[in-house]
Design an enzyme around this catalytic site. Structure first.
Site, PDB file in Angstrom:
ATOM      1  N   SER A 128      -3.755  -1.145  -1.821  1.00 51.73           N
ATOM      2  CA  SER A 128      -4.267  -2.774  -0.899  1.00 51.73           C
ATOM      3  C   SER A 128      -4.223  -4.018  -0.868  1.00 51.73           C
ATOM      4  O   SER A 128      -4.893  -4.651  -2.214  1.00 51.73           O
ATOM      5  CB  SER A 128      -5.606  -1.942  -0.019  1.00 51.73           C
ATOM      6  OG  SER A 128      -6.413  -3.038   0.850  1.00 51.73           O
ATOM      7  N   LYS A 182      -8.175   5.849  -0.591  1.00 52.65           N
ATOM      8  CA  LYS A 182      -6.828   4.699   0.023  1.00 52.65           C
ATOM      9  C   LYS A 182      -7.407   4.882   1.618  1.00 52.65           C
ATOM     10  O   LYS A 182      -7.543   3.620   3.214  1.00 52.65           O
ATOM     11  CB  LYS A 182      -6.113   4.423  -0.050  1.00 52.65           C
ATOM     12  CG  LYS A 182      -4.976   3.480   0.853  1.00 52.65           C
ATOM     13  CD  LYS A 182      -5.023   2.133   1.028  1.00 52.65           C
ATOM     14  CE  LYS A 182      -4.005   0.711   0.951  1.00 52.65           C
ATOM     15  NZ  LYS A 182      -3.690   1.560   2.352  1.00 52.65           N
ATOM     16  N   HIS A 185     -10.065   3.888   3.535  1.00 55.12           N
ATOM     17  CA  HIS A 185     -10.233   2.733   3.449  1.00 55.12           C
ATOM     18  C   HIS A 185      -9.370   1.533   5.013  1.00 55.12           C
ATOM     19  O   HIS A 185     -10.646   0.872   5.417  1.00 55.12           O
ATOM     20  CB  HIS A 185      -9.536   1.622   2.070  1.00 55.12           C
ATOM     21  CG  HIS A 185      -9.725   0.209   2.120  1.00 55.12           C
ATOM     22  ND1 HIS A 185      -7.370  -0.232   2.897  1.00 55.12           N
ATOM     23  CD2 HIS A 185     -10.158  -0.975   2.034  1.00 55.12           C
ATOM     24  CE1 HIS A 185      -7.805  -1.672   3.120  1.00 55.12           C
ATOM     25  NE2 HIS A 185      -8.755  -1.764   2.135  1.00 55.12           N
ATOM     26  N   ASN A 186      -8.633   1.961   5.001  1.00 55.39           N
ATOM     27  CA  ASN A 186      -7.601   1.222   6.349  1.00 55.39           C
ATOM     28  C   ASN A 186      -8.959   2.237   7.373  1.00 55.39           C
ATOM     29  O   ASN A 186      -8.316   1.097   8.348  1.00 55.39           O
ATOM     30  CB  ASN A 186      -6.337   2.340   6.479  1.00 55.39           C
ATOM     31  CG  ASN A 186      -5.791   1.865   5.772  1.00 55.39           C
ATOM     32  OD1 ASN A 186      -6.111   1.039   4.170  1.00 55.39           O
ATOM     33  ND2 ASN A 186      -3.967   1.810   5.744  1.00 55.39           N
ATOM     34  N   GLU A 189     -10.840  -0.530   7.885  1.00 58.34           N
ATOM     35  CA  GLU A 189     -10.598  -1.556   8.302  1.00 58.34           C
ATOM     36  C   GLU A 189     -10.243  -1.654   9.852  1.00 58.34           C
ATOM     37  O   GLU A 189     -10.652  -3.471  10.633  1.00 58.34           O
ATOM     38  CB  GLU A 189      -9.435  -2.263   7.839  1.00 58.34           C
ATOM     39  CG  GLU A 189      -7.931  -3.078   7.849  1.00 58.34           C
ATOM     40  CD  GLU A 189      -6.479  -3.067   7.409  1.00 58.34           C
ATOM     41  OE1 GLU A 189      -6.714  -2.709   5.848  1.00 58.34           O
ATOM     42  OE2 GLU A 189      -5.886  -3.022   8.196  1.00 58.34           O
TER      43      GLU A 189
END
Ligand code: 2AM
Length: 478
Positions: A128, A182, A185-186, A189
């Site tokens: 990232s 990941k 995480h996105n 976001e």
């Protein structure tokens, strides 16, 4: 063979990652299907480190010391499978194939299984930080075997971002664990950006501020608890003037948000896991709504009247929005970490949530001050039930909850859509409520579907004889 590691796929991300690796003193063999990209890299940046240019995958494999580590940085999906298929026959037992692209973790699970058959190790590596991060220090989430991490560790640790002396990389767990984290995480976001966007919309619509004035507010917020890359960038973007028209840049950008899919994956996965990640879901749906331009045009025509604005004091409202943003952000992160915990349980991964917070402090898009607090919460209590109730976050929410309600009220009155603010507040109220109307839902399910229910006053599973005497009978085989 003299290279420590190899990399194929030299589009922007691959090229920047390769340069980052070389700059940190590792000899790297580089390859690209179209050779010109490889020679361009070596010509342009060859003096940054030790590159071994390779014109074929055979050459690439031959250039790497064993056990070999080959990073694949091609388009996600079919291209990745094609390159892996080409690589497999060229590799030897114990070699490692690393997919550093944005793969779905289920693809990573599948590929790991397939490579195991060949005694090869497959690593799904979440990277990232975008192009800039890839070059200067990303946050790296590694999923793979202990052997693979042992081999990759010196390279990965040296290229990752560093916060307080700690590299922002970790061995998250086996197989798909890195790409799973990941993905979440996105998703976070998405929620973070939606909350910021709602704050901006409120400040502009309710207070009638100019984009540059909103930029001032964000800049000020960045000096406090909200300090983060995204808040900082929001101020930069809002201050930007369009070079062609001289208008505020944000006003010349078409208001239909796009998505590459990781938010959607996160929500789909959360539905399967049964984890209410309402912040991420609302953020994903808000992007979809923005893209439905025909429906929006039709609705504007029929419902054009604007609700009356609310009369609020500027400084008070700015501070209320700040508190609402912070509280909603706490909820969004708590939900994201819940999903990681649930995914870990589902797939048998032993994921250290504190470590996840630690490596998100730098390099990645959601890097923030705040993550230090999450790291501390998990180090105090690794088996935390929810982040919301830990002392620091509980205080933040308690202090902010009145403002949060005021902001949602102002949004509703003024007709400003704040799905993420509102749903986060509803989630919080849902969690803290003494009795939920889920009792009525259970009763209805028993009435029309004989789905049975449990009682508050005694153990067991019951079904009420709705059509007969209305008495509950215990369901022994339920
Ligand atoms: P190219 O430069 O030869 O197109 C992003 O598209 C990266 O993935 C590029 O480096 C591209 O190589 C590579 N790529 C895309 N599809 C590929 C495939 N089927 N095989 C190998 N590389 C591929």
């Amino acid at each position: 063979a003299r290279a420590t590691i190899g990399l194929t796929g030299l589009a922007t991300m691959g090229r920047n990652l390769a340069r980052n690796i070389a700059r940190n003193g590792h000899t790297i063999a580089v390859h690209n299907r179209t050779t010109a990209k490889m020679t361009a890299l070596v010509d342009e940046f060859g003096d940054e480190g030790d590159f071994v240019g390779c014109e074929s995958l055979e050459d690439l494999v031959a250039a790497i010391e064993r056990p070999r580590a080959v990073v694949v940085m091609v388009k996600a999906g079919e291209a990745t499978d094609a390159v892996i298929d080409e690589l497999v026959p060229l590799l030897d037992e114990g070699d490692i194939v690393v997919d550093a692209g944005n793969a779905h973790y289920r693809d990573t699970l599948r590929r790991q299984e397939a490579l195991k058959e060949h005694d090869l190790h497959f690593v799904g590596m979440g990277v990232s930080g975008g192009e800039e991060g890839a070059l200067n220090g990303p946050s790296i989430m590694v999923g793979g075997s202990d052997h693979a991490y042992e081999v990759l560790k010196p390279v990965v640790e040296s290229i990752a971002a560093v916060v307080d002396g700690t590299p922002c990389c970790a061995h998250i767990g086996p197989d798909g664990a890195g790409h799973f984290v990941k993905m979440v995480h996105n998703g976070i976001e998405y929620a973070d950006m939606q909350l910021i966007a709602e704050s901006y919309d409120l400040l502009r619509s309710v207070l009638d501020l100019e984009p540059t004035e909103v930029a001032d507010v964000f800049e000020e917020w960045n000096g406090g608890d909200l300090e983060s890359f995204l808040i900082e960038m929001t101020a930069v973007v809002l201050r930007h003037t369009d070079a062609e028209t001289g208008k505020p840049f944000v006003d010349v950008v078409r208001d239909a948000a796009e998505q590459k899919g990781t938010g959607r994956w996160t929500v789909q996965d959360a539905l399967d896991l049964g984890v209410p990640i309402t912040g991420i879901a609302e953020a994903t749906f808000a992007r979809s709504l923005s893209g439905h331009t025909e429906q929006r045009a039709a609705a504007r025509e029929v419902f054009s009247t604007t609700p009356e604005g609310t009369d609020v004091d500027r400084d008070t409202f700015v501070d209320q929005v700040r508190a609402a943003l912070y509280a909603s952000k706490v909820v969004a992160y708590a939900q994201g970490f819940d999903q990681i915990a649930a995914g870990a349980e589902e797939h048998g991964w032993d994921i250290d949530l504190g470590e996840v917070a630690t490596i998100w402090r730098g390099g990645c898009i959601i890097r923030a001050q705040f993550l230090d607090r999450i790291r501390e919460a998990y180090s105090d209590e690794p088996d935390l039930t929810t982040l919301l109730t830990t002392p620091y976050f509980a205080d933040a929410v308690k202090d902010g909850v009145d403002s949060w309600r005021e902001v949602v009220v102002a949004a509703v009155r003024g007709g400003v859509p704040t799905p993420a603010f509102s749903s986060s507040l509803a989630y919080f109220d849902g969690l803290r409520r003494e009795r939920l109307p889920a009792a009525l839902i259970q009763a209805l399910r028993d009435d029309f579907g004989a789905h049975s229910y449990e009682r508050v006053d005694r153990e067991g599973t019951f079904h009420t004889r709705w059509a007969e005497d209305g008495r509950p009978e215990e369901q022994l085989d339920a």
